[in-house]
Design a protein around this motif. Structure first.
Motif, PDB file in Angstrom:
ATOM      1  N   ILE A  46      42.132  38.772  29.034  1.00  0.00           N
ATOM      2  CA  ILE A  46      40.978  38.877  28.140  1.00  0.00           C
ATOM      3  C   ILE A  46      40.062  37.684  28.399  1.00  0.00           C
ATOM      4  CG2 ILE A  46      40.217  38.836  25.725  1.00  0.00           C
ATOM      5  CD1 ILE A  46      41.510  41.442  26.531  1.00  0.00           C
ATOM      6  N   VAL A  47      38.753  37.935  28.398  1.00  0.00           N
ATOM      7  CA  VAL A  47      37.778  36.882  28.648  1.00  0.00           C
ATOM      8  C   VAL A  47      37.433  36.171  27.333  1.00  0.00           C
ATOM      9  CG1 VAL A  47      35.485  36.311  29.516  1.00  0.00           C
ATOM     10  CG2 VAL A  47      36.814  38.116  30.609  1.00  0.00           C
ATOM     11  N   HIS A  48      37.673  34.894  27.303  1.00  0.00           N
ATOM     12  CA  HIS A  48      37.315  34.068  26.155  1.00  0.00           C
ATOM     13  C   HIS A  48      35.855  33.651  26.302  1.00  0.00           C
ATOM     14  CE1 HIS A  48      38.000  30.822  23.085  1.00  0.00           C
ATOM     15  NE2 HIS A  48      37.004  30.268  23.768  1.00  0.00           N
ATOM     16  N   LEU A  49      35.016  33.982  25.303  1.00  0.00           N
ATOM     17  CA  LEU A  49      33.606  33.619  25.299  1.00  0.00           C
ATOM     18  C   LEU A  49      33.321  32.775  24.060  1.00  0.00           C
ATOM     19  CD1 LEU A  49      31.909  36.994  26.346  1.00  0.00           C
ATOM     20  CD2 LEU A  49      32.250  34.963  27.759  1.00  0.00           C
ATOM     21  N   ASP A  82      29.430  46.599  27.872  1.00  0.00           N
ATOM     22  CA  ASP A  82      30.572  47.417  28.299  1.00  0.00           C
ATOM     23  C   ASP A  82      31.886  46.709  28.006  1.00  0.00           C
ATOM     24  OD1 ASP A  82      31.594  49.791  29.908  1.00  0.00           O
ATOM     25  OD2 ASP A  82      32.402  48.111  31.066  1.00  0.00           O
ATOM     26  N   ALA A  83      31.928  45.396  28.254  1.00  0.00           N
ATOM     27  CA  ALA A  83      33.160  44.643  28.034  1.00  0.00           C
ATOM     28  C   ALA A  83      33.540  44.615  26.563  1.00  0.00           C
ATOM     29  CB  ALA A  83      32.999  43.226  28.580  1.00  0.00           C
ATOM     30  N   LYS A 101      36.866  46.211  24.600  1.00  0.00           N
ATOM     31  CA  LYS A 101      37.734  45.176  24.034  1.00  0.00           C
ATOM     32  C   LYS A 101      38.321  44.281  25.122  1.00  0.00           C
ATOM     33  CE  LYS A 101      39.008  48.050  20.069  1.00  0.00           C
ATOM     34  NZ  LYS A 101      40.111  48.649  19.280  1.00  0.00           N
ATOM     35  N   GLN A 102      37.462  43.888  26.058  1.00  0.00           N
ATOM     36  CA  GLN A 102      37.913  43.057  27.170  1.00  0.00           C
ATOM     37  C   GLN A 102      37.465  41.602  27.029  1.00  0.00           C
ATOM     38  OE1 GLN A 102      36.131  45.695  30.035  1.00  0.00           O
ATOM     39  NE2 GLN A 102      38.139  46.379  30.760  1.00  0.00           N
ATOM     40  N   VAL A 103      36.906  41.262  25.871  1.00  0.00           N
ATOM     41  CA  VAL A 103      36.511  39.890  25.612  1.00  0.00           C
ATOM     42  C   VAL A 103      37.038  39.469  24.253  1.00  0.00           C
ATOM     43  CG1 VAL A 103      34.418  40.112  27.015  1.00  0.00           C
ATOM     44  CG2 VAL A 103      34.304  40.503  24.534  1.00  0.00           C
ATOM     45  N   ASP A 117      35.240  43.760  36.799  1.00  0.00           N
ATOM     46  CA  ASP A 117      33.838  43.633  37.161  1.00  0.00           C
ATOM     47  C   ASP A 117      33.018  44.393  36.129  1.00  0.00           C
ATOM     48  OD1 ASP A 117      31.348  43.501  38.190  1.00  0.00           O
ATOM     49  OD2 ASP A 117      31.801  44.480  40.101  1.00  0.00           O
ATOM     50  N   PRO A 118      32.151  43.732  35.369  1.00  0.00           N
ATOM     51  CA  PRO A 118      31.349  44.411  34.352  1.00  0.00           C
ATOM     52  C   PRO A 118      30.514  45.549  34.907  1.00  0.00           C
ATOM     53  CG  PRO A 118      31.212  42.046  34.075  1.00  0.00           C
ATOM     54  CD  PRO A 118      31.913  42.285  35.364  1.00  0.00           C
ATOM     55  N   LEU A 119      30.196  45.507  36.204  1.00  0.00           N
ATOM     56  CA  LEU A 119      29.392  46.576  36.790  1.00  0.00           C
ATOM     57  C   LEU A 119      30.140  47.900  36.812  1.00  0.00           C
ATOM     58  CD1 LEU A 119      27.748  44.744  39.824  1.00  0.00           C
ATOM     59  CD2 LEU A 119      26.624  45.511  37.754  1.00  0.00           C
TER      60      LEU A 119
END
Length: 514
Positions: A362-365, A443-444, A448-450, A508-510
């Motif tokens: 998961i990407v932490h922002l 999209d992320a 639920k990828q962040v 890849d968000p794309l």
């Protein structure tokens, strides 16, 4: 004549729970070092037949603080936002009457509401109440309020024996023109779609040292349609939070956007007239009659919540953002970091965001720093006299934690030489990456990828952000958004830069765009 030292009614809030104290969500505090003419307004209100509510007393005390240097009034601008039927009209009448009757010289008073018809209607209501009070003796004989335009000047107005005049006027670019005004009211300011009325009135008051311009309102139908009010709210909130001394007074009674409209405790905490001039039964009836989505009409009218804050009108669905909110998310030690610096085009604010991949992919922002101006972006701001939180600066952050810094050349490019001079590994994000950055974050979040921390800076930016097309993609529209959105821009670009800087991290968000 009534005895002004005796109240007509001693208010005792009925039906209030023990923990239901109603306090403004934002309010410029009373400065005890300055004297106030607030008690004079209380006596005026009683002579008009109205006992001021507690919130009105507090307002009068602050709004009528005296400048110790000049002896005039300290505040020149007063912005008041309260729910419907909280006493705005009675406050207006008390202030107008006080100004017309006790000031040492004749006063010019102008009153403006949503449009010409409503202005006259509300003005008539106040004049009738004035005529029914002991102050009718101050209205000039033979020129008591006329329903038809005054023959002398073609406009309706009220003349006082003190020489003061009280005018209703239509909201236009000519409002208040033709005379020097001492006191101005723009009622229901939410109805103004631009600032032409304010720009018309302000110059007419500039030569009066103790002039006051009042803005009274509930919130509007949307922040875009009521952009002038939203701007006043943002400025007022910022002044209150920063504790900076100003000649602008701000008062706001409102509930948080996520407040439960069904919870009576929310009512008690938000509605300053509840239990006094409003009853639980009547407010319950209003709620039951509201068939709008999410009770947005009730929220706007009685909780002072913007409809576009209480719905899913965010450019990224609020439910999806909430699903990605993890206040306990952390970055494991030793994780590679990606930083992003973003600056508002007008240089009013800047933000620094960080992005990293957790062990669970998961990407932490996170918004690490957000503050006014740009002078802190490189070296931070730890001045002892600063009222703001310590701002670290990208040099300190990367020096301690490592990682590459990315930025949008269009807005941050002017700092590139400083990045290099301070040994900061900083690169501009290519335009091709910026073009897909916002859709990638969208999209992320939907997938639920962040992980977001639930920071208010990001939520505030999302609540006002607008989109703009960029080729086949889209991005955030800085110019169309109602305030600076640097926190959102920083997070968006940091998320995209992570994919560019770490192509092996597995997402890849794309992939969700095409």
């Amino acid at each position: 004549m009534l005895d002004p030292t005796k109240p007509l009614r001693l208010w005792q809030r009925s039906g209030e729970p023990a923990d239901g104290e109603c306090a403004p969500r934002w309010m410029t505090p009373r400065n005890p070092r300055r004297e106030t003419r607030g008690p004079e307004l209380v006596r005026i209100s009683r002579l008009l037949g109205v006992e001021p509510l507690p919130w009105q007393r507090d307002l009068f005390d602050v709004a009528y603080e005296i400048d110790p240097q000049t002896g005039g009034l300290w505040y020149g601008e007063i912005v008041v936002l309260v729910p419907r039927q909280s006493g705005k009209t009675t406050s207006t009448l008390s202030i107008n009457t006080h100004r017309a009757s006790v000031w040492p010289h004749a006063q010019q008073i102008v009153y403006i509401a949503q449009d010409g018809i409503r202005t006259i209607k509300k003005w008539e209501e106040q004049v009738l109440q004035l005529q029914a009070s002991p102050f009718r003796q101050l209205i000039k004989p033979n020129r008591i309020y006329e329903l038809e335009p005054n023959r002398t000047n073609g406009r309706q107005h009220l003349d006082f024996v003190t020489g003061s005049q009280w005018w209703p006027d239509v909201p236009s670019e000519d409002a208040g023109h033709g005379s020097t005004n001492d006191l101005g009211f723009i009622d229901e300011y939410w109805s103004q779609v631009d600032d032409r009325v304010e720009k018309a009135l302000r110059p007419t008051m500039i030569t009066v040292d103790d002039s006051q311009l009042w803005y009274l309102s509930t919130v509007g139908e949307s922040k875009i349609r009521s952009a002038p009010l939203w701007a006043k709210m943002q400025a007022g909130r910022n002044r209150v939070e920063s504790k900076l001394e100003s000649h602008s007074l701000y008062v706001e009674y409102s509930a948080p956007p996520d407040a439960d409209p069904m919870d009576r405790l929310t009512w008690w905490h938000t509605m300053p007239a509840l239990g006094y001039t409003q009853s639980i039964r009547k407010i319950t009836d209003e709620l039951e009659q509201d068939t709008s989505k999410n009770h947005s009409l009730f929220k706007r009218s009685f909780l002072n919540i913007w409809p576009d804050e209480s719905t899913d009108d965010w450019p990224i669905p609020r439910d999806a953002v909430s699903a990605c909110t993890d206040p306990h998310s952390t970055i494991p030690e030793g994780t590679s970091l990606v930083w992003c610096v973003d600056i508002a085009p007008d240089r009013s604010a800047a933000s620094i965001a960080v992005a990293a991949v957790r062990a669970d992919s998961i990407v932490h922002l996170e918004i690490v720093d957000h503050g006014p101006g740009t002078d802190w972006v490189i070296d931070g701001d730890d001045r002892p006299s600063s009222d703001q939180l310590h701002l670290h600066g990208i040099k300190q952050l990367t020096g301690k934690w490592g990682g590459r810094t990315w930025f949008d050349w269009q807005t941050v490019g002017s700092l590139a030489p400083q990045f290099a001079a301070n040994g900061i590994d900083a690169q501009p994000l290519p335009a091709s990456e910026i073009r897909v950055a916002a859709p990638g974050l969208y999209d992320a979040i939907l997938n639920k990828q962040v992980a977001l921390l639930g920071q208010s800076e990001l939520a505030d930016a999302l609540s006002v952000a607008q989109r703009r097309p960029i080729g086949d993609g889209w991005g955030w529209a800085r110019g169309k958004s109602l305030k600076e959105i640097t926190p959102l821009m920083a997070v968006t670009l940091a998320h995209r830069a992570l994919a560019k800087d770490m192509p092996d991290w597995g997402y890849d968000p794309l992939s969700g765009i095409w």
